[in-house]
Design a protein around this motif. Structure first.
Motif, PDB file in Angstrom:
ATOM      1  N   LYS A  58      -7.137  55.855  32.451  1.00 21.15           N
ATOM      2  CA  LYS A  58      -6.439  55.455  31.223  1.00 21.15           C
ATOM      3  C   LYS A  58      -6.959  54.152  30.612  1.00 21.15           C
ATOM      4  O   LYS A  58      -6.763  53.908  29.429  1.00 21.15           O
ATOM      5  CB  LYS A  58      -4.934  55.372  31.462  1.00 21.15           C
ATOM      6  N   ASP A  59      -7.642  53.330  31.408  1.00 24.65           N
ATOM      7  CA  ASP A  59      -8.175  52.107  30.824  1.00 24.65           C
ATOM      8  C   ASP A  59      -9.478  52.358  30.077  1.00 24.65           C
ATOM      9  O   ASP A  59      -9.852  51.611  29.184  1.00 24.65           O
ATOM     10  CB  ASP A  59      -8.430  51.064  31.912  1.00 24.65           C
ATOM     11  N   LEU A  60     -10.158  53.430  30.469  1.00 19.99           N
ATOM     12  CA  LEU A  60     -11.457  53.725  29.858  1.00 19.99           C
ATOM     13  C   LEU A  60     -11.285  54.498  28.551  1.00 19.99           C
ATOM     14  O   LEU A  60     -12.008  54.286  27.591  1.00 19.99           O
ATOM     15  CB  LEU A  60     -12.284  54.561  30.849  1.00 19.99           C
ATOM     16  N   VAL A  61     -10.299  55.395  28.544  1.00 24.92           N
ATOM     17  CA  VAL A  61     -10.130  56.298  27.402  1.00 24.92           C
ATOM     18  C   VAL A  61      -8.686  56.215  26.907  1.00 24.92           C
ATOM     19  O   VAL A  61      -7.762  56.218  27.717  1.00 24.92           O
ATOM     20  CB  VAL A  61     -10.429  57.757  27.844  1.00 24.92           C
ATOM     21  N   ASN A  62      -8.514  56.115  25.590  1.00 29.95           N
ATOM     22  CA  ASN A  62      -7.148  56.048  25.051  1.00 29.95           C
ATOM     23  C   ASN A  62      -6.531  57.417  24.861  1.00 29.95           C
ATOM     24  O   ASN A  62      -5.460  57.698  25.354  1.00 29.95           O
ATOM     25  CB  ASN A  62      -7.144  55.327  23.706  1.00 29.95           C
ATOM     26  N   ASP A  63      -7.238  58.267  24.125  1.00 25.60           N
ATOM     27  CA  ASP A  63      -6.730  59.605  23.821  1.00 25.60           C
ATOM     28  C   ASP A  63      -7.747  60.623  24.291  1.00 25.60           C
ATOM     29  O   ASP A  63      -8.942  60.405  24.149  1.00 25.60           O
ATOM     30  CB  ASP A  63      -6.549  59.796  22.315  1.00 25.60           C
ATOM     31  N   ALA A  64      -7.274  61.745  24.820  1.00 27.38           N
ATOM     32  CA  ALA A  64      -8.236  62.747  25.278  1.00 27.38           C
ATOM     33  C   ALA A  64      -7.602  64.125  25.260  1.00 27.38           C
ATOM     34  O   ALA A  64      -6.375  64.274  25.307  1.00 27.38           O
ATOM     35  CB  ALA A  64      -8.714  62.422  26.681  1.00 27.38           C
ATOM     36  N   ASN A  65      -8.462  65.129  25.166  1.00 22.12           N
ATOM     37  CA  ASN A  65      -8.013  66.511  25.257  1.00 22.12           C
ATOM     38  C   ASN A  65      -8.117  66.996  26.698  1.00 22.12           C
ATOM     39  O   ASN A  65      -9.186  66.913  27.297  1.00 22.12           O
ATOM     40  CB  ASN A  65      -8.896  67.405  24.382  1.00 22.12           C
ATOM     41  N   PHE A  66      -7.021  67.479  27.245  1.00 16.09           N
ATOM     42  CA  PHE A  66      -7.076  68.152  28.542  1.00 16.09           C
ATOM     43  C   PHE A  66      -7.366  69.627  28.268  1.00 16.09           C
ATOM     44  O   PHE A  66      -6.709  70.242  27.432  1.00 16.09           O
ATOM     45  CB  PHE A  66      -5.749  68.007  29.275  1.00 16.09           C
ATOM     46  N   ASP A  67      -8.363  70.159  28.954  1.00 12.71           N
ATOM     47  CA  ASP A  67      -8.709  71.568  28.760  1.00 12.71           C
ATOM     48  C   ASP A  67      -8.184  72.362  29.937  1.00 12.71           C
ATOM     49  O   ASP A  67      -8.300  71.947  31.080  1.00 12.71           O
ATOM     50  CB  ASP A  67     -10.224  71.736  28.670  1.00 12.71           C
ATOM     51  N   CYS A  68      -7.639  73.522  29.618  1.00 11.46           N
ATOM     52  CA  CYS A  68      -7.078  74.333  30.670  1.00 11.46           C
ATOM     53  C   CYS A  68      -7.692  75.722  30.586  1.00 11.46           C
ATOM     54  O   CYS A  68      -7.658  76.356  29.529  1.00 11.46           O
ATOM     55  CB  CYS A  68      -5.573  74.399  30.447  1.00 11.46           C
ATOM     56  N   SER A  69      -8.306  76.178  31.680  1.00 13.50           N
ATOM     57  CA  SER A  69      -8.889  77.511  31.690  1.00 13.50           C
ATOM     58  C   SER A  69      -8.644  78.095  33.071  1.00 13.50           C
ATOM     59  O   SER A  69      -8.019  77.464  33.926  1.00 13.50           O
ATOM     60  CB  SER A  69     -10.386  77.435  31.414  1.00 13.50           C
ATOM     61  N   ALA A  70      -9.165  79.299  33.295  1.00 13.96           N
ATOM     62  CA  ALA A  70      -8.963  79.941  34.591  1.00 13.96           C
ATOM     63  C   ALA A  70      -9.598  79.121  35.706  1.00 13.96           C
ATOM     64  O   ALA A  70      -9.156  79.157  36.847  1.00 13.96           O
ATOM     65  CB  ALA A  70      -9.554  81.342  34.559  1.00 13.96           C
ATOM     66  N   THR A  71     -10.648  78.388  35.375  1.00 16.27           N
ATOM     67  CA  THR A  71     -11.325  77.578  36.395  1.00 16.27           C
ATOM     68  C   THR A  71     -10.437  76.442  36.881  1.00 16.27           C
ATOM     69  O   THR A  71     -10.409  76.129  38.061  1.00 16.27           O
ATOM     70  CB  THR A  71     -12.598  76.938  35.796  1.00 16.27           C
ATOM     71  N   GLY A  72      -9.760  75.825  35.945  1.00 19.01           N
ATOM     72  CA  GLY A  72      -8.917  74.710  36.338  1.00 19.01           C
ATOM     73  C   GLY A  72      -8.521  73.842  35.162  1.00 19.01           C
ATOM     74  O   GLY A  72      -8.713  74.204  34.001  1.00 19.01           O
ATOM     75  N   PHE A  73      -7.974  72.700  35.523  1.00 14.71           N
ATOM     76  CA  PHE A  73      -7.459  71.740  34.565  1.00 14.71           C
ATOM     77  C   PHE A  73      -8.516  70.640  34.467  1.00 14.71           C
ATOM     78  O   PHE A  73      -8.845  70.017  35.470  1.00 14.71           O
ATOM     79  CB  PHE A  73      -6.151  71.194  35.134  1.00 14.71           C
ATOM     80  N   SER A  74      -9.081  70.452  33.282  1.00 15.02           N
ATOM     81  CA  SER A  74     -10.203  69.524  33.204  1.00 15.02           C
ATOM     82  C   SER A  74     -10.104  68.628  31.986  1.00 15.02           C
ATOM     83  O   SER A  74      -9.282  68.857  31.077  1.00 15.02           O
ATOM     84  CB  SER A  74     -11.520  70.295  33.172  1.00 15.02           C
ATOM     85  N   LEU A  75     -10.947  67.640  31.957  1.00 16.74           N
ATOM     86  CA  LEU A  75     -10.971  66.701  30.841  1.00 16.74           C
ATOM     87  C   LEU A  75     -12.371  66.124  30.739  1.00 16.74           C
ATOM     88  O   LEU A  75     -13.034  65.888  31.742  1.00 16.74           O
ATOM     89  CB  LEU A  75      -9.955  65.583  31.113  1.00 16.74           C
ATOM     90  N   GLN A  76     -12.825  65.982  29.513  1.00 18.92           N
ATOM     91  CA  GLN A  76     -14.055  65.226  29.305  1.00 18.92           C
ATOM     92  C   GLN A  76     -13.825  64.304  28.125  1.00 18.92           C
ATOM     93  O   GLN A  76     -13.391  64.751  27.062  1.00 18.92           O
ATOM     94  CB  GLN A  76     -15.227  66.172  28.983  1.00 18.92           C
ATOM     95  N   ALA A  77     -14.081  63.030  28.309  1.00 19.59           N
ATOM     96  CA  ALA A  77     -13.838  62.088  27.213  1.00 19.59           C
ATOM     97  C   ALA A  77     -14.746  60.886  27.343  1.00 19.59           C
ATOM     98  O   ALA A  77     -15.140  60.508  28.442  1.00 19.59           O
ATOM     99  CB  ALA A  77     -12.378  61.640  27.219  1.00 19.59           C
ATOM    100  N   MET A  78     -15.056  60.311  26.178  1.00 17.73           N
ATOM    101  CA  MET A  78     -15.889  59.116  26.155  1.00 17.73           C
ATOM    102  C   MET A  78     -15.047  57.903  25.792  1.00 17.73           C
ATOM    103  O   MET A  78     -14.017  58.038  25.130  1.00 17.73           O
ATOM    104  CB  MET A  78     -16.994  59.272  25.102  1.00 17.73           C
ATOM    105  N   ASP A  79     -15.499  56.739  26.179  1.00 17.67           N
ATOM    106  CA  ASP A  79     -14.831  55.523  25.740  1.00 17.67           C
ATOM    107  C   ASP A  79     -15.169  55.309  24.268  1.00 17.67           C
ATOM    108  O   ASP A  79     -16.048  55.991  23.736  1.00 17.67           O
ATOM    109  CB  ASP A  79     -15.284  54.325  26.586  1.00 17.67           C
TER     110      ASP A  79
END
Lengths: 265, 417
Positions: A20-41
């Motif tokens: 949470k200190d690196l990224v303010n807002d982000a999209n969490f992606d949810c698929s059959a593989t799992g719960f994931s997130l990719q975000a940049m500062d």
């Protein structure tokens, strides 16, 4: 429709504290593989990639690939309301503009529902190719955190060099210089205390300590950390999340100025 | 100035071509800035109250230096590499427009005197703003300051916006920053507004991409230029009664100004007798700019500390402590600028997921949801292999409980759906 039940709720709490200190807002992606997130500062220098595999959840339902935009600070505020032993369930309905976090105490005598507003986040997704790294260092995560903290009291950047001898972290500042060398050490009682260096080619790269320090917020997630370095790629600092996945941080190296502008001062 | 009403026209007709960006996200980017526009803004905004301006001991105005100094440091601190582009000789065609502005300024000067006599504060404020003029001296002062700061300066042969656009087209800079929408007409691939706004205003940077604008408006670049000329530009008059919306409609209908002129109702719309739209178009398409070969490489250097102190403190009465601190900031920022961006290594890809929160309700094909089946359907395959199935049956509810064969069904208790 989305419903994810995580028995070890404290994991999610730790994940949030880590990013949470690196990224303010982000999209969490949810698929059959799992719960994931990719975000940049915000300055697009560092990237965090999180994966919690579906198998790691006690119950995992995700009807189609979905993404949920969240403010990580607000999410962290809500997760802080969950006890460390609580079971956390993430729920969202199709087309809904909220997500619900449900906290169940282990004895099932307290159930709390926290509903959070979702956001529209227009984020760029970067394709990260699989790469062979010149050197991979595995070491105790607490040791790495200590090194980053110590060095940042001396300088702003760290040079990480891997040779046959070991891995060297060095910095330079107004008050002086610091060098810390960690040698390969596999003869320890506990495997998580080992320092293992897997090197194909010597490599030396410079990074901003501010970001490295921010990555070490993930230390509570794992006893060990893996640092992968290649001369022409961002460094990867990976914390494995037992049985479930990982948090990986990518950081672009500092480049020596090619311009001859280093005027004597 | 610029193109009349283009911002609004784009907001209404090509909203996807505009994007709000954080100031920090331009970290490490080279950006060409229209200097004259910035100086003008500084003269209006920085330290001016009524007719009083920031001055040095000799009574010469220093607002532009103060503004240029602090805003440029702000850019450098954010890791942005600015290149300032100054106006050269205005093109012949702009003379008319410039004469008009001169006249307005003369009027305002008269009005200002009047207001000073009556002592009406609002009027003094209003008219003194209008009398502000960027002189050659202001420009030269700023060039000297920037060079001392180690920031590159380019003197355009003619219009600064055109030179900025050319730098961006050739990839020497990432984007053009100006408040003048002309930059888009000159074909700057990426154009930023509000980059130079003070941080206290908290206005996000607005990013325009010309390729997206053309795509959204469904126009070619030539048609877009015609649209800008019709909407009203600096180089020639526009047709009375035709604003942005009408111009867009006409261009979409007829394709070019020539065709519009043939088909338009001349009784309703009076076309100016002497209407050099072709020359204006030529000016936008092939403006007088330096090409890559004619130009030195753009370089950012270390600041000249002594020079800055002599110029700002000794000659222009700046506070010496503040200047010293500012120089420290420039040096620290210089260090920062060696940081690479991730996009240099990883390329953007499309994200396959759909936001759960939908802005507008879309029609989604969906099979009726069998409420009981919901709880019965288990997928015990490895989740990776079941992925394609899920994509194939978007609306079929599947409970994916993972791949552990040892898992007993009792663990998969489903609750509160």
């Amino acid at each position: 429709m989305l419903e994810l039940r995580l028995v070890q709720g404290s994991l999610l709490k730790k994940v949030l504290e880590a990013i949470k200190d690196l990224v303010n807002d982000a999209n969490f992606d949810c698929s059959a593989t799992g719960f994931s997130l990719q975000a940049m500062d915000s300055s697009h220098v560092a990237l965090v990639a999180l994966l919690l595999r579906s198998e790691g959840f006690e119950h995992y339902r995700c009807d189609r690939n979905l993404s949920m935009g969240m403010n990580l600070n607000n999410m962290s505020k809500m997760l802080k309301c969950a006890g460390n032993d609580d079971i956390i369930t993430i729920k969202a309905d199709d087309g809904s503009d909220t997500v619900t976090f449900m906290f169940e105490s282990p004895t099932q005598d307290k159930i709390a529902d926290f509903e959070m507003k979702l956001m529209d986040i227009d984020s760029e997704h970067l394709g990260i190719p699989e790469a062979e790294y010149h050197a991979i260092v595995r070491m105790p995560s607490s040791e790495f955190a200590r090194i980053c903290k110590d060095l940042s009291s001396i300088g702003d950047t760290v040079v990480i060099s891997v040779t046959k001898e070991g891995v060297k972290f060095s910095t330079r500042g107004d008050i002086g210089t610091a060098n810390i060398v960690c040698r390969q050490n596999t003869t320890v009682d506990k495997p998580e205390e080992a320092t293992v260096i897997d090197m194909n080619e010597p490599v030396s790269l410079t990074f901003a300590l501010r970001y490295m320090n921010s990555f070490t917020k993930a230390t509570p997630l794992s006893n060990t950390v893996t640092i992968s370095l290649s001369s022409e790629l961002p460094v990867v600092v990976e914390y494995k999340i037992a049985e479930m996945g990982y948090v990986r941080f990518y950081l672009a190296p500092k480049i020596e100025e090619d311009e001859d502008d280093a005027k004597p001062q | 100035m610029g193109i009349k009403g283009l911002t609004k026209l784009l907001a209404d007709n090509a909203p996807k071509a505009m994007k709000e960006q954080k100031f920090e996200s331009y970290f490490g980017r080279k950006i060409a800035i229209d200097a004259s526009m910035s100086i003008y803004q500084f003269l209006i905004v920085v330290g001016r109250v009524g007719t009083e301006m920031l001055t040095n001991e000799a009574g010469e105005v220093t607002s532009h230096l103060q503004g240029m100094f602090t805003r440029t440091i702000r850019l450098l601190e954010a890791g942005i590499k600015p290149v300032y582009v100054f106006d050269g000789q205005p093109p012949e065609m702009k003379k008319q427009e410039l004469a008009k502005r001169y006249e307005k300024r003369a009027d305002a000067t008269g009005d200002l005197e009047e207001a000073m006599k009556t002592g009406n504060k609002e009027d003094i404020e209003k008219f003194s703003k209008r009398t502000v003029k960027v002189t050659k001296q202001h420009n030269d002062d700023c060039k000297r300051l920037l060079k001392l700061m180690g920031v590159p300066v380019i003197e355009a042969p003619s219009e600064a916006e055109a030179q900025c656009a050319a730098l961006c087209k050739s990839g020497k800079v990432y984007a053009v920053a100006s408040e003048d929408m002309d930059s888009l007409t000159f074909g700057a691939p990426r154009f930023l507004r509000h980059l130079m706004d003070p941080s206290s205003r908290k206005v996000p940077v607005m990013e325009f991409e010309i390729s997206k604008i053309l795509e959204e408006l469904n126009l070619t670049m030539d048609q877009f230029i015609d649209l800008c000329i019709l909407s009203g530009c600096d180089y020639c008059d526009s047709i009375r009664g035709i604003g942005g919306q009408t111009a867009l409609k006409l261009i979409r209908q007829h394709g070019s100004i020539e065709n519009i002129l043939e088909n338009i109702n001349r009784e309703r719309y009076q076309i100016p007798d002497d209407w050099p739209y072709q020359e204006a178009r030529q000016l936008f398409k092939e403006p007088e700019v330096y090409t890559d070969a004619e130009q030195d490489e753009i370089k950012w250097a270390a600041p000249d500390e002594e020079g800055l102190i002599t110029f700002l403190v000794n000659e222009n009465g700046f506070n010496s402590d503040r200047v010293t601190k500012a120089i420290e900031k420039i040096k620290a920022a210089k260090n920062k600028s060696s940081q690479g961006r991730l996009e240099a290594f990883f390329k953007p890809v499309a994200n396959p997921t759909v936001p759960i929160k939908r802005k507008e309700s879309k029609c989604v094909l969906r099979s009726p949801k069998p409420a009981t089946k919901d709880k019965m359907l288990f997928s015990l395959q490895a989740s990776t292999s079941s992925r394609s199935r899920i994509i194939g049956n978007l609306s079929l509810p599947i409970l994916d409980l993972g791949s552990k064969h040892s898992m007993s069904l009792s663990r998969g208790v489903c609750f509160g759906t």
